[in-house]
Design a protein around this motif. Structure first.
Motif, short mmCIF file in Angstrom:
data_model
loop_
_atom_site.label_atom_id
_atom_site.label_comp_id
_atom_site.label_asym_id
_atom_site.label_seq_id
_atom_site.Cartn_x
_atom_site.Cartn_y
_atom_site.Cartn_z
N GLY B 103 18.87 -33.26 -4.96
CA GLY B 103 19.32 -32.29 -3.96
C GLY B 103 20.45 -31.45 -4.54
N PRO B 104 21.09 -30.62 -3.69
CA PRO B 104 22.10 -29.69 -4.20
C PRO B 104 23.22 -30.37 -5.00
N MET B 105 23.66 -31.55 -4.57
CA MET B 105 24.76 -32.20 -5.28
C MET B 105 24.30 -32.78 -6.61
N CYS B 107 21.70 -31.88 -8.32
CA CYS B 107 21.26 -30.79 -9.16
C CYS B 107 22.45 -30.09 -9.83
N LYS B 110 23.82 -32.36 -12.49
CA LYS B 110 22.92 -32.33 -13.65
C LYS B 110 23.14 -31.04 -14.46
N ALA B 111 23.23 -29.92 -13.76
CA ALA B 111 23.45 -28.65 -14.47
C ALA B 111 24.77 -28.68 -15.24
N TYR B 565 31.22 -28.92 -6.75
CA TYR B 565 32.20 -27.92 -6.33
C TYR B 565 33.53 -28.27 -6.96
N SER B 586 37.87 -17.16 -1.08
CA SER B 586 36.50 -17.34 -1.56
C SER B 586 36.11 -16.23 -2.53
N ILE B 590 34.90 -16.68 -6.37
CA ILE B 590 33.60 -16.18 -6.87
C ILE B 590 33.83 -15.31 -8.09
N GLY B 593 34.27 -17.23 -11.01
CA GLY B 593 33.17 -18.13 -11.36
C GLY B 593 33.44 -19.59 -11.05
N ILE B 594 34.24 -19.84 -10.02
CA ILE B 594 34.57 -21.22 -9.66
C ILE B 594 33.76 -21.64 -8.44
N SER B 595 32.89 -22.63 -8.60
CA SER B 595 32.02 -23.02 -7.48
C SER B 595 32.86 -23.75 -6.44
N HIS B 596 32.62 -23.41 -5.20
CA HIS B 596 33.44 -23.99 -4.14
C HIS B 596 32.66 -24.03 -2.84
N SER B 601 34.13 -26.12 9.79
CA SER B 601 33.61 -26.86 10.94
C SER B 601 34.78 -27.39 11.77
N ARG B 611 34.82 -35.74 4.20
CA ARG B 611 33.48 -35.22 3.91
C ARG B 611 33.41 -34.61 2.51
#
Lengths: 686, 686
Positions: B103-105, B107, B110-111, B565, B586, B590, B593-596, B601, B611
């Motif tokens: 799933g997204p996490m 994957c 892995k990348a 992230y 955000s 972006i 190039g820092i994924s976050h 919520s 979480r």
């Protein structure tokens, strides 16, 4: 080189062809407006004629295309193979058609394209990336329609067993006949009528043409078998029993659909969201041709954007609305016009593009393609005409690149409505739905069906499970009918040919009223689907160049973002004093994560520049005698312009990082740093 | 939690087990020194006994392992599935054993692992990366030995057809018998003798055990078939004729070997060089178990380092020589000792590790594994014992990670000598060799064989090609003999049972002297081979934590380099004033190039921290009321320590970039920025 004709002169030649398409397009439109049945022979004939005229127009456009737009494909392929960008797989064993290996250069370009794809789409749009199995059990591809419909027709040489794709064979043989000098006008007209119909022919229609024209195997001239369908998926068997039939996936999309529930949950139940996947897919092409364009194993990158079908607006659409993009609409195609450059915002406002989300993706695809090196003049978005679009799709645009093979589909971008999730829901029994809040709470009738296994078990023993399941799955109407009949007395039901007497104690049914706050719906899917190999091939063609002063010096103008190496380090000669600087600069670049090559071979500096140009290295760092003096400096040469500037060694990492990521351009640097002019410039040394 | 025993007490318990292994190891060594035949029954028995004693020792070590080293696997797997790191593929259709989707996490992890692998190995070592077809024609895997030898034994339930891996079934049933309370001492001894032999058993041996112990299907208790071999490759058919048999590759290495010539040429003929490939491989396991450890489709990353067998020194060995690494040598294993921490340079100097190049890769693998999050205390390199090593390999070390499944092989690192290239040379007829300059030019005898097809053709027509080929391929001795006989008169030769009379005019042979400057040789190959899925599983186990104050709060301590992230942006509450800051931060991230992740919520800040800890987000940016005042600032919280510092918004990108790439540590930042202490700290809010 012959002087190309001016655009005006070409337009004059094309005009009658354009008009012929338009006249026929109008005729088809009129028939559609009159709601003619699409199986009506007249309508089918009209569509064929339209295709024929479109083809004639395309042929003319290709014929008069300016020479500088055409490329020397042989020369390019020679370079691609010689420097091992890619080559046929397993060629020491004779090779296998349709399978290719990427060598170091192709592989690095592919990795860079995919890294940029990840950054541009997944990171920037916060998509959910998944990585799913390629091995896929049959049921999944039954649901998607691939088991039944993902097939081509093929014919076999009756003696050798060699196979040919039937439509390709018929088309090639008809076109050869058409070119014969002694063809009579009737025959010519007949073939011209047939040609555009081939795409829609089924087996028996093809067989008729093969018989009528006495077609034979193009290799042996033997007779051909009747056309049979051949499923394009590679089949295999999963596990040792041979009982689980599986296929190699023909696309990556299905892996996302079967994970929809998990992904929706991961996104805390909220829509819209997009999932994405990069990976290999497989198609067992009957007779692969066109090099990298049609292969049996290929890398795709697919996005499935799930959205509420009642709201396909996109919050970021404004960021792409001003893009000027070549659109080749269905109506352009019907009227014989060329593709037109349109502002994306206008295309969506005028409803030419169905909705904002689809439009947004078209814009983002355009940005991506041009960023990785596709020439924007050779990129168009072609809308599917209603007769080529899948029945469930509501709009579809292909990003096509112009290559020496013609316009090639590189990215598909379709609004597939709720087709895929609905299919998997039907086949798996899982509810693949999302919820939206109702404007106001609503009262609804809910059916409660109860089958009492303990009571059923007393009468029917081992059939209990079958009966219980049957009863629980009754439709509302059937359940109510059974309930009413049981009020009158026992009732016999039939399951798979067996009868069972059901009593009132075994089954109850009630319909009750409930208040609900949300309603369920099946999301729509908008699917941009990228063929990475085709995009790379287009990038290569669009960036292939031959130096005007030397036919043998070929190179690629790929953007630094994509090139395998960002620079090459070249000592001017084998002088021992240069060696520590090579090491030092290489270490600096590794530290900064800049991929580079070192060329200490003995060729002249000019020959070494040329070798690095061939593999698209955009910048060359040359170490010369000035490097040895303080402040230690090197020359930096640009591939396309030959221009050189002089920079200090300790600035080199920052400069190359900026150039590689596009935060600074070569042009800007040239205004900041002194131009370097070689003392002994010879032609070869440039 | 029970107090664990001290190390000293455990060592006392283990001592007799260690001694038992050592005694037996010495016995085996002595037999080997006396050159005992390895098929000698006594020697086989001695090896079995050694294995048995090693197993008893391992069991004791596991038993007395400190509690804090064991992990709650169920709890971890629950988290991995709940937050969709990975899960079973196609589970809406019931799932397929041995196939998993990331799933997204998963994957993203892995990348990141693969990106670091590319940087660490390919970029830093200037390796040549390739990307080859997964579909592989049979001949390639015939050459590699996989068609004939890549198989396991299986037995079938004679009624249901269910299949079981024979060795696993026998082992499980014997171990069950061993645990029975009423087992008699003779039986016990017999089973204990059998257990260590299972690995080396062939079909008939297994059948004997199955009969002797009357083994049945563990599922139905039905009888079992005799063991049969089952090839573990997935077979398919390439192309439409069904005549080209193919397999899905079982490893990526073969794609590199068949491209050896192109790669050597790309490297301008020079050795050593390394090629690398990342991609999926497939193994049709009979009955997959152990979750991600044994699967049917998996990603590998393999390196083939080609080197002159006469010089396996490595110029960069000194850079890793000081690493202190846990080595579990064959001799440690023979003498019942544990793995020992050894300085890598010493291990190579003492010849414990065969050569510098192999040692260099062991060092680089160690650096990579610990960088991506493997715990160095749970990482050892285990040397293959001579009886488990392939006959052609000259040394082999597996990087093993300690997990709840025991020590699991994650990376293999073998010196495979020239086996693979030699095999492909034999099967393809291509010369897969490199050249080295001779110390001095050398005169050699060269045979020139000439068959004259035009003369042969006049006598033998359609057999010409066969005869010509036969003559040209004659060995030196046969050619000379034929030549001598032809001097006497015509001579009959026999090809495939057919006779042909050859005359002097059809064939000549001479042996001439030539001077050569270089000699050809088949390079040796050193192969580090990484199982990416297994490495990821080990990373997860080594980094899984439960907060001491709350059993429900589980999280992963993965390094920032690897986390999906790098940070989460959290507004303290739903306050409208916070929203523009969320957007602004955000956008900054972006851009850099820092994924976050953004979590707006409605949960409490504590629940939201929790979480994001679950998915290993290492840093949290919190927007609070102080953010609204100049100088605009936020808090930055670290996942493992809960510690928070206060930083300005315009510093955030640089700080996170440094933390993500490891150029700055959290500890260093804490000394530079003010610690932030919340006003209303409650336990939940930490």
């Amino acid at each position: 080189m012959a002087t190309p004709m001016s655009d005006d002169n070409v337009e004059k030649i094309l005009e009658p062809f354009r008009t012929a398409v338009k006249v026929q397009g109008d005729r088809v439109k009129e028939m559609k407006d009159n709601n003619v049945n699409k199986d009506d022979p007249d309508f089918k004939q009209a569509i064929s004629e339209l295709k024929l005229r479109k083809k004639a127009l395309e042929d003319q456009i290709t014929k008069w295309m300016p020479k500088e737009e055409s490329i020397d494909r042989l020369k390019m392929e020679d370079l691609l193979k010689r420097r091992f960008f890619y080559d046929q797989s397993f060629s020491i064993y004779g090779g296998v058609n349709g399978l290719y290996d990427y060598g170091p250069m192709g592989c690095a370009i592919k990795a860079n394209v995919l890294a940029e794809w990840r950054r541009h789409f997944i990171l920037e749009e916060q998509m959910l990336e998944v990585d799913c199995s390629m091995l896929t059990p049959e049921i999944v591809l039954k649901a998607s329609g691939h088991v039944d419909r993902f097939a081509d027709f093929m014919v076999k040489d009756v003696k050798t067993g060699e196979c040919f794709r039937a439509d390709h064979l018929i088309e090639a043989q008809l076109e050869r006949l058409l070119k014969a000098k002694d063809i009579n006008p009737e025959k010519k007209a007949e073939i011209e009528r047939l040609l555009p119909q081939i795409d829609n022919m089924k087996g028996p229609d093809m067989q008729k043409v093969i018989e009528q024209y006495k077609m034979k195997s193009p290799v042996t001239n033997n007779d051909l078998s009747e056309p049979v369908t051949f499923n394009l998926m590679f089949a295999t068997s999963i596990g040792p029993t041979g009982q689980v039939k599986g296929f190699l996936r023909p696309e990556t999309a299905q892996g996302i659909f079967v994970n929809f529930k998990r992904l929706l949950e991961f996104n805390q139940g909220r829509l819209p969201f997009a999932a994405a996947q990069i990976g290999n897919s497989f198609r067992n092409e009957i007779s692969p041709r066109s090099g990298l364009i049609r292969v049996r194993e290929f890398t795709m990158a697919e996005i499935e954007h799930f959205v509420d079908p009642t709201d396909k607006s996109h919050p970021k659409f404004e960021t792409v609305a001003d893009l000027q993009i070549q659109l080749y609409s269905a109506s352009n195609q019907m009227s014989g016009e060329s593709a037109q450059v349109v502002r994306l915002g206008d295309a969506v406002n005028s409803k030419l593009i169905n909705n904002e989300t689809l439009g947004y993706f078209i814009g983002r695809i355009y940005q991506f393609m041009t960023k990785v090196g596709v020439d924007k003049r050779k990129l168009r978005f072609r809308q599917h005409m209603s007769n080529e679009m899948a029945h469930y799709a509501c709009d579809c645009w292909d990003a096509e690149c112009k290559t020496s093979y013609g316009w090639v589909e590189c990215v598909g971008c379709a609004d597939r409505s709720c087709y895929d999730l609905t299919q998997h829901m039907k086949f798996s029994g899982e509810r693949l739905v999302a919820e939206r809040p109702l404007p106001a709470p609503k009262k609804v009738q809910v059916n409660e069906v109860q089958a009492y296994a303990n009571v059923i078990g007393k009468s029917f023993g081992k059939d209990t499970a079958t009966i219980t399941k049957h009863l629980q799955q009754l439709s509302h109407d059937d359940a109510r009918a059974l309930h009413d009949k049981l009020e009158q007395g026992d009732e016999k039901i039939n399951i798979d040919g067996k009868e069972f007497a059901i009593t009132r104690k075994m089954f109850t049914f009630r319909s009750i009223e409930k208040t609900v706050q949300v309603e369920e719906f099946v999301p729509s899917v908008i699917e941009p689907s990228f063929g990475i190999g085709r995009i790379m091939y287009a990038m290569w063609e669009h960036n292939f160049r031959i130096r005007p002063e030397d036919e043998q010096r070929t190179y690629f103008t790929l953007p630094p973002l994509i090139t395998p190496y960002k620079c090459v380090i070249l000592p001017l000669s084998g002088n021992e004093e240069f060696k520590p600087y090579v090491k030092q600069i290489s270490a600096i670049l590794i530290q900064a994560g800049i991929s580079h090559k070192i060329d200490t071979s003995s060729g002249t500096i000019g020959r070494r520049y040329s070798r690095s140009d061939e593999i698209a290295v955009p910048f060359a760092i040359t170490i010369d005698f000035d490097t040895l003096k303080q402040p230690y400096s090197v020359t930096l040469r640009e591939r396309d312009t030959f221009k050189q500037i002089r920079v200090k060694i300790d600035e080199i990492a920052t400069i190359l990082q900026g150039l590689s990521t596009g935060t600074v351009t070569w042009g800007e640097l040239c205004t900041q740093y002194p131009e370097f002019v070689e003392q002994q410039t010879t032609k070869e040394q440039q």
